[in-house]
Design a protein around this motif. Structure first.
Motif, PDB file in Angstrom:
ATOM      1  N   GLN A  65       1.280  -1.036   0.366  1.00  0.00           N
ATOM      2  CA  GLN A  65      -0.525   0.477   0.153  1.00  0.00           C
ATOM      3  C   GLN A  65       0.822   1.334   0.215  1.00  0.00           C
ATOM      4  OE1 GLN A  65      -3.642   0.151   0.051  1.00  0.00           O
ATOM      5  NE2 GLN A  65      -4.382  -1.298   0.687  1.00  0.00           N
ATOM      6  N   LEU A  66       1.505   1.167   1.138  1.00  0.00           N
ATOM      7  CA  LEU A  66       2.504   2.496   1.134  1.00  0.00           C
ATOM      8  C   LEU A  66       3.251   2.853  -0.226  1.00  0.00           C
ATOM      9  CD1 LEU A  66       3.729   5.319   2.707  1.00  0.00           C
ATOM     10  CD2 LEU A  66       5.959   3.025   3.429  1.00  0.00           C
ATOM     11  N   ILE A  67       4.628   1.452  -0.995  1.00  0.00           N
ATOM     12  CA  ILE A  67       4.942   1.251  -2.136  1.00  0.00           C
ATOM     13  C   ILE A  67       4.644   2.119  -3.427  1.00  0.00           C
ATOM     14  CG2 ILE A  67       6.383   1.061  -3.742  1.00  0.00           C
ATOM     15  CD1 ILE A  67       7.942  -1.056  -1.320  1.00  0.00           C
ATOM     16  N   ALA A  68       3.075   1.553  -3.621  1.00  0.00           N
ATOM     17  CA  ALA A  68       1.921   1.810  -4.122  1.00  0.00           C
ATOM     18  C   ALA A  68       1.981   3.415  -4.419  1.00  0.00           C
ATOM     19  CB  ALA A  68       0.910   1.794  -4.819  1.00  0.00           C
ATOM     20  N   LYS A  69       1.531   4.067  -2.576  1.00  0.00           N
ATOM     21  CA  LYS A  69       1.007   5.072  -3.208  1.00  0.00           C
ATOM     22  C   LYS A  69       2.228   6.370  -2.808  1.00  0.00           C
ATOM     23  CE  LYS A  69      -3.121   6.051  -1.485  1.00  0.00           C
ATOM     24  NZ  LYS A  69      -4.181   6.630  -2.531  1.00  0.00           N
TER      25      LYS A  69
END
Length: 460
Positions: free
Chosen positions: A125-129
């Protein structure tokens, strides 16, 4: 198209994630990204997955979870702040983790599986953001979105064949990169389950087969798979190409660079795997490929050692004449959910070699008690001083005197093997030795191997 997977060490800090993003965007074919949970930032650090296990322990024990939750979320906050993200994503991750903490589970096994999966879920989730923040066309995609369905034990799950058709049907935007959490999927009832530890390798392999990619790139913290553990032999030979069979034998026996179960999906599709170094992405790395595509076969490709074994020695006269004797022993192991690794035997005795991790609690004593009652052995005992070396090479069988040379080099340093077993595939030789003798034995066989390699080896 390529599937690319990053291990936990490669994603442990903001600067490491930046390095990974540079690798992803350097090749437009890298469109399916599998991420692990953040690993250790230094030698004394704790992996996020291990923190999540501590959190699960805390929940099971009914203790306050605030401190450990703050520590876990802090790892993601540190990465987010490196990229200048606002705290919206961190607030979402914190809320999500609270939902996991307060959810009801079928039993403790499902609870632990759900908690252990969150490191990968939150990191994806974080890396996609982060990628979106940097103007990269990327989106988070969960295993559920891809139709990955599994079965089996909550923390040792296996993929169902139908999943590959679901993945193939996924509508992948040709201009978009998808970020997928590794290590976990959902069973047919919607419960979170995990693959074996190191299971992000498995996720990557599943997606490589499902999307029928040209190459599966597995980025880790080493530039190659080495012929032996560099902690045992300084600067060992790098293996340029391995067959599937060789990698599976070596990974199962102690090589930690790639999960041995992860080979299976790519074997079925004939997809090559490239082990590469996040810190040196230009390095060639090691390729893993079908035997037919490998143009060299070393007599000894690699030597693995595993010291995490225990042996159960049993002696009883006329054991060999009793039909079903071994079957009765294995039924007892099954009763305690224990599998065996090796089972060398003679006329009146046998040794059951077991991974120590399976013998939790009072299992050792219980197994002894049941075996004594079932088969009345003349002698029965556990012995801990047991290590297994696996000598692996597709060309192992081609040199008929190689076993003699191995035994001679061990004899020269006063090592007498406790047991010897050649695998049915004829590409592996198992040698049992005392734990203290394991490293010297590996060094001796490695020195022998450097003097007996093919001179006309070529790459793929």
């Amino acid at each position: 198209m390529k599937v690319i997977k990053f291990g936990g060490t490669s994603l442990a800090t903001g600067s490491k994630v930046k390095q990974a993003l540079d690798i992803i965007t350097a090749d437009p074919q890298r469109r399916v990204v599998v991420v692990s949970a953040p690993g250790k930032r230094n030698a004394t650090d704790i992996k996020v997955t291990d923190l999540l296990q501590k959190l699960a322990d805390t929940v099971v024990d009914g203790l306050n979870t605030e401190k450990i939750t703050t520590e876990i979320i802090g790892r993601y906050l540190e990465i987010a702040e490196y990229f200048g993200l606002d705290h919206t994503i961190i607030g979402y991750l914190h809320k999500h983790l609270q939902l996991i903490i307060h959810r009801n589970y079928i039993n403790s096994e499902y609870l632990y599986a759900a908690f252990m999966a969150q490191g990968e879920f939150m990191n994806a989730q974080l890396i996609a953001k982060i990628m979106q923040h940097q103007g990269i066309n990327a989106q988070f995609v969960s295993p559920r979105d891809l139709g990955m369905v599994v079965e089996g034990k909550p923390q040792a799950t296996t993929i169902l064949e139908e999943s590959y058709d679901h993945i193939a049907d996924f509508q992948l935007d040709p201009k978009e990169i998808i970020v997928v959490p590794g290590f976990f999927a959902y069973d047919q009832k919607g419960n979170i389950t995990t693959f074996a530890r190191g299971g992000s390798d498995i996720t990557g392999s599943i997606l490589a087969r499902g999307f029928n990619v040209d190459l599966y790139e597995n980025f880790t913290d080493v530039s190659s798979v080495y012929a032996v553990d560099p902690h045992i032999v300084a600067h060992p030979r790098a293996i340029r190409t391995l067959t599937y069979r060789e990698m599976r034998e070596l990974a199962y026996s102690g090589f930690s660079v790639f999960n041995h179960e992860a080979i299976l999906p790519v074997i079925n599709a004939g997809i090559r795997v490239n082990i590469k170094n996040t810190n040196d992405p230009a390095a060639r790395g090691t390729f893993i490929a079908p035997t037919k595509d490998v143009n060299h076969h070393h007599h000894i490709t690699g030597i693995a050692v595993n010291k995490n074994y225990i042996g159960l020695y049993l002696h009883r006269y006329l054991m060999n004449t009793e039909v079903g004797f071994t079957f009765r022993l294995l039924k007892i192991l099954r009763k305690y959910s224990v599998s065996y690794e090796y089972l060398p035997s003679g006329i009146d005795d046998l040794t059951i070699v077991i991974n120590k991790d399976q013998l939790t609690g009072h299992k050792k004593d219980s197994i002894l008690t049941d075996i004594k009652a079932e088969v009345h052995p003349d002698q029965l005992e556990w012995f801990d001083d047991f290590a297994v070396m696996m000598v692996v090479g597709e060309g192992l069988y081609a040199q008929h005197d190689l076993l003699a040379k191995i035994m001679t080099c061990l004899a020269d340093i006063n090592i007498v093997p406790m047991m010897i077993n050649e695998g049915a595939s004829r590409i592996s030789l198992m040698i049992g030795v005392h734990v203290a003798q394991a490293d010297p034995a590996v060094r001796a066989i490695y020195e022998l191997s450097t003097n007996h390699q093919d001179t006309n080896s070529t790459d793929l």
